[in-house]
Design a protein around this motif. Sequence first.
Motif, mmCIF file in Angstrom:
data_model
loop_
_atom_site.group_PDB
_atom_site.id
_atom_site.type_symbol
_atom_site.label_atom_id
_atom_site.label_comp_id
_atom_site.label_asym_id
_atom_site.label_seq_id
_atom_site.Cartn_x
_atom_site.Cartn_y
_atom_site.Cartn_z
ATOM 1 N N TYR A 155 -2.061 -1.042 -11.176
ATOM 2 C CA TYR A 155 -2.231 -0.606 -9.577
ATOM 3 C C TYR A 155 -0.885 0.011 -9.105
ATOM 4 C CZ TYR A 155 -6.184 -4.409 -9.786
ATOM 5 O OH TYR A 155 -7.077 -5.168 -10.048
ATOM 6 N N TYR A 156 0.176 -0.373 -9.655
ATOM 7 C CA TYR A 156 1.303 0.629 -9.346
ATOM 8 C C TYR A 156 0.858 2.318 -9.306
ATOM 9 C CZ TYR A 156 6.103 2.354 -9.084
ATOM 10 O OH TYR A 156 7.470 2.954 -8.915
ATOM 11 N N ASP A 157 0.704 2.647 -10.763
ATOM 12 C CA ASP A 157 0.325 3.997 -10.903
ATOM 13 C C ASP A 157 -0.544 4.434 -10.157
ATOM 14 O OD1 ASP A 157 2.601 4.768 -12.594
ATOM 15 O OD2 ASP A 157 1.666 4.710 -14.315
ATOM 16 N N TYR A 158 -1.959 3.414 -10.047
ATOM 17 C CA TYR A 158 -3.222 3.959 -9.556
ATOM 18 C C TYR A 158 -2.854 4.272 -7.734
ATOM 19 C CZ TYR A 158 -7.806 4.314 -7.744
ATOM 20 O OH TYR A 158 -9.002 4.720 -6.941
ATOM 21 N N LEU A 159 -2.100 3.553 -7.325
ATOM 22 C CA LEU A 159 -1.808 3.457 -5.852
ATOM 23 C C LEU A 159 -1.093 4.737 -5.524
ATOM 24 C CD1 LEU A 159 -1.849 2.577 -2.955
ATOM 25 C CD2 LEU A 159 0.281 0.929 -3.285
ATOM 26 N N TYR A 160 0.058 5.034 -6.335
ATOM 27 C CA TYR A 160 0.780 6.039 -5.833
ATOM 28 C C TYR A 160 0.351 7.459 -6.402
ATOM 29 C CZ TYR A 160 4.159 2.624 -4.245
ATOM 30 O OH TYR A 160 4.689 1.633 -3.452
ATOM 31 N N SER A 161 -0.365 7.515 -7.394
ATOM 32 C CA SER A 161 -1.046 8.735 -7.862
ATOM 33 C C SER A 161 -2.412 9.090 -6.770
ATOM 34 C CB SER A 161 -1.558 8.627 -9.307
ATOM 35 O OG SER A 161 -2.538 7.470 -9.261
ATOM 36 N N LYS A 162 -2.981 7.949 -6.401
ATOM 37 C CA LYS A 162 -4.055 8.239 -5.724
ATOM 38 C C LYS A 162 -3.379 8.857 -4.267
ATOM 39 C CE LYS A 162 -5.578 4.544 -3.000
ATOM 40 N NZ LYS A 162 -5.512 5.058 -1.481
ATOM 41 N N GLU A 163 -2.493 8.033 -3.497
ATOM 42 C CA GLU A 163 -1.861 8.713 -2.370
ATOM 43 C C GLU A 163 -1.387 10.003 -2.450
ATOM 44 O OE1 GLU A 163 -2.148 7.186 0.481
ATOM 45 O OE2 GLU A 163 -3.360 5.579 -0.387
#
Length: 464
Positions: free
Chosen positions: A197-205
């Motif tokens: 979720y860490y990589d997903y959230l910040y890559s998404k944003e």
Amino acid sequence: MKSKGIFILFAVIAVIGVIICVSVLPFNLSNNNNYINVTDRQISDIVDKEKITVLGKEIIVERDIPVTILSYKTDSEIGAIEAMNNNGQLEYRKAIYTEVNNSKVITLGVNGGLNYSVITINDDDIYNKTDKMIVFYKNVRVVLEKSDGQSRSFFINKEHEGVSHNNGPSLIEIYNANDELIYEPSDEDERSTSINYYDYLYSKESLNLLSSDNKTEKLKSDNVIPNFSGMHDAWLYVLSVNIQNQNKKNILEYISSLYSNNGHYYANTKEKESELSLDSHLYLLDTKMAVEIYHELGEEMPNKKDVLLYLQKVISGLSNNDQLDFESKGGLIELIYQILNLLNPSEQYVSDIDKSLTKYAKDLQMVYNESAPSIAKYLIALNLNTYNPRFNLNIKKEEILEYLKKVQLPNGLFSLEGYEQGYDTLSTFLAINIYDRIAYPVLNKQMLLNSLIAINEASQGDIN
């Protein structure tokens, strides 16, 4: 335990196949005059008080301060303690821990200022046969030799160039003296295919900032809420996933369980159940995350007035923390404004807060000018000048652009401060924010987009 300091970057964990808890706010390392090595007697005091078995010890020097890392185990948990000796006075905290489980190898990592990972062999047969361990981080390969008297825990820190501790190793291999492979994680054991979720959230944003016409959406909910280890876990999940209405209640019940009658929120259940009474500002980041979770779920905070009173207490206490550097004090003030924007109190309340915080303008200007360049420093400064122009921080656009160009990696991403290799998605997101705020085109944009798309896809694990 938490200490009298804060960094704007979250303390994030890296783990293979286990759920962990982490203390979010690291030590304040701004005054290094009085710190010496932790003594054996002080380590014995920690062992006696915490009822732990020490699995390994490492000394990390940060800003000329020696910090002793103790890998430990109890009947119920395994983790790491960070300890310092302030001119004879012992200061320590449990930095990260997880429940004891059947994993043969357990990896824990922290990147909240002190960057390290602890890899512990949790199997007697493997430990006795181990000659060396090879740890793979993306395109980085770290070889750890087992020395005479080697403890069960191996440490990876800043000396190992290119390691990104927030993502954890992609693979661990252990070999015996005959160079035979005796351990690698199996699909049903430690190898993790779950969502990052860490990589997903910040890559998404990051992708959404770079490509406004092609938005990256939240993940679809699978109706099963994970077991949260703390506030940061829940915050990452809520900001990454489309939460179904029937699941909102369970999430908010968990958040509510971390509430204090003093108007703030705790990092996790263990912190709430402890008898420690800490400085009020040390709960500010967890409180901000709780407020944002309510906001993200479209729910009114049940204790809004108490939270606003808590903010006033934090502001009053800032005058007693003159030792904080710019990223620490500026980061605290930034969090206060972020909470205000989410709670949307009366104009008069906001005006009163502005007046209370403006008195720190000269102090912020001084520590800003004295502080070393960093991604966090520049973004905090830009945000503070927007929230309250009377802070009047002397931000130089050319200086920022020169620094961002210097620290950007060939693949377009940005690493943790102090590293020349190994990306970090939060640092990358903050850097893109800076470019957006100063209205300047992002350098190496296409390569950056390609890298972020690949990270975003990989972070989704086995749901693809």
